[in-house]
Design a protein around this motif. Structure first.
Motif, short mmCIF file in Angstrom:
data_model
loop_
_atom_site.label_atom_id
_atom_site.label_comp_id
_atom_site.label_asym_id
_atom_site.label_seq_id
_atom_site.Cartn_x
_atom_site.Cartn_y
_atom_site.Cartn_z
N SER A 110 0.81 -1.22 0.00
CA SER A 110 0.00 0.00 0.00
C SER A 110 0.84 1.27 0.00
O SER A 110 0.36 2.34 -0.38
CB SER A 110 -0.94 0.01 1.21
OG SER A 110 -0.20 0.02 2.42
N LYS A 119 -6.82 -1.11 -4.77
CA LYS A 119 -8.22 -1.57 -4.76
C LYS A 119 -8.42 -2.69 -5.78
O LYS A 119 -9.10 -3.70 -5.51
CB LYS A 119 -9.14 -0.39 -5.06
CG LYS A 119 -10.62 -0.73 -4.98
CD LYS A 119 -11.47 0.52 -5.23
CE LYS A 119 -12.96 0.19 -5.16
NZ LYS A 119 -13.79 1.41 -5.41
N LEU A 122 -6.70 -5.95 -4.45
CA LEU A 122 -7.44 -6.60 -3.37
C LEU A 122 -8.73 -7.23 -3.88
O LEU A 122 -9.17 -8.27 -3.37
CB LEU A 122 -7.74 -5.59 -2.25
CG LEU A 122 -6.49 -5.06 -1.51
CD1 LEU A 122 -6.90 -4.05 -0.44
CD2 LEU A 122 -5.71 -6.21 -0.89
N GLU A 126 -9.51 -11.17 -3.45
CA GLU A 126 -10.75 -11.64 -2.81
C GLU A 126 -11.41 -12.72 -3.67
O GLU A 126 -11.90 -13.72 -3.15
CB GLU A 126 -11.71 -10.47 -2.60
CG GLU A 126 -12.99 -10.85 -1.86
CD GLU A 126 -13.88 -9.65 -1.61
OE1 GLU A 126 -14.92 -9.83 -0.92
OE2 GLU A 126 -13.57 -8.55 -2.09
N ALA A 132 -5.72 -10.75 2.18
CA ALA A 132 -5.15 -9.44 1.87
C ALA A 132 -3.79 -9.26 2.53
O ALA A 132 -2.89 -8.62 1.97
CB ALA A 132 -6.10 -8.33 2.32
N ASN A 136 -0.47 -8.03 0.56
CA ASN A 136 0.13 -6.74 0.95
C ASN A 136 1.62 -6.86 1.27
O ASN A 136 2.33 -5.86 1.31
CB ASN A 136 -0.61 -6.15 2.15
CG ASN A 136 -0.65 -4.63 2.11
OD1 ASN A 136 -0.63 -4.04 1.04
ND2 ASN A 136 -0.70 -4.01 3.28
#
Length: 303
Positions: A110, A119, A122, A126, A132, A136
């Motif tokens: 991030s 966005k 992620l 999903e 996540a 990350n």
């Protein structure tokens, strides 16, 4: 989470290297392709070598190979790959990649990409049921390889079935020597040396490709099997103008670096089969045109 990291690391290593020690047997009762495919002959001073365009990840149904690959192999005494034989994406390479592709300490994804890009990442994770927290912790270049690998796996296309793997396995069995044009260290450095900006571009490009991968892959395989270089270039580099620096580092510079060693194999007597990614062959800056500039006569095998 640890299990996910191990699986993703292996997938990433196989995508980068395009090789694996594992092998599957393919039925030989399927029809082969007569006529031209993605194999060319370069000739100079009475010597010849074969330039075979490879696809690093294939499906079981993509075998057997078109006939011209067999012709080139039989007439070749030596094999040249992008990487030396044995660069099989094993645990040692996978561990190195995971270390290079992971952020140290509290640093994370991030902090290195735009919120909109995060966005998208992620959202993809999903859908794939990947935590996540795992995503990350990865650098954008490494995550790009993971995304590509898992998307191709979903189509049944894996490096275990890649063209490079097929010929390396066969050549080893037949006692044909082989060498590489690059090293694992060089390929790893290509990715890890990218700036944050270029890593994010690579990530965005990969996410875009994932959306239409099934259609594009089918088109790509059809063009590759028929040896249609114009169509191959169109499919593989549709958005090249958006990422000029990536194209320069991953394609043009590598093409140039390969010409001298390829020419040396030709000078040494030829009868060598050079297997490189199909995307490296065509275009004004492609390997075939660069060899023409060195005085080689180029013709497509099977025409």
């Amino acid at each position: 989470m640890r299990r996910n990291q191990i699986n993703l690391t292996k997938a990433c290593a196989l995508t980068l290297l395009g090789l694996s020690a594992a092998w599957a047997s393919f039925a030989e009762d399927k029809p082969k392709t007569d006529g031209p495919s993605s194999v060319w002959i370069a000739e100079k001073d009475g010597n010849r070598i074969y330039l075979a365009g490879t696809i690093h990840l294939l499906r079981e149904k993509d075998y057997p190979l078109p006939d011209v690959f067999e012709q080139a192999y039989i007439d070749s005494k030596k094999m040249v790959y992008e990487l030396p034989p044995g660069s099989d994406g094993g645990n040692e390479v996978a561990q190195r990649m995971q270390k290079m592709g992971s952020f140290p300490g509290k640093d994370d994804l991030s902090s290195h990409i735009a919120p909109d890009t995060l966005k998208q990442v992620l959202s993809w994770a999903e859908k794939k049921k990947i935590p996540a927290a795992t995503i990350n912790g990865y650098r954008p270049w490494y995550l790009s390889l993971i995304i590509a690998s898992l998307e191709y796996q979903a189509l049944g296309a894996v490096s275990d079935r890649g063209l490079d793997t097929w010929f390396e396995k066969r050549a080893t069995k037949d006692g044909k020597s082989g060498v590489g044009l690059e090293t694992v260290e060089y390929q790893l450095g290509l990715f890890s040396g990218l700036s944050d900006k270029l890593q994010e571009q690579l990530l965005l490009q990969t996410l875009d490709e994932a959306v239409s991968m099934q259609k594009n892959y089918d088109e790509l395989l059809a063009a590759w099997r028929s040896g249609n270089l114009v169509k191959l270039q169109e499919i593989m580099f549709r958005d090249a103008d958006k990422f000029p620096e990536l194209i320069e580092d991953f394609l043009h510079k590598r093409n140039q670096a390969w010409i001298d060693p390829i020419m040396q194999h030709l000078t040494d007597g030829g009868h060598v089969m050079v297997l490189i990614g199909a995307g490296h062959l065509g275009g004004k800056a492609g390997v075939l045109e660069l060899l023409k500039a060195k005085g080689c006569t180029i013709r497509q095998l099977g025409t």
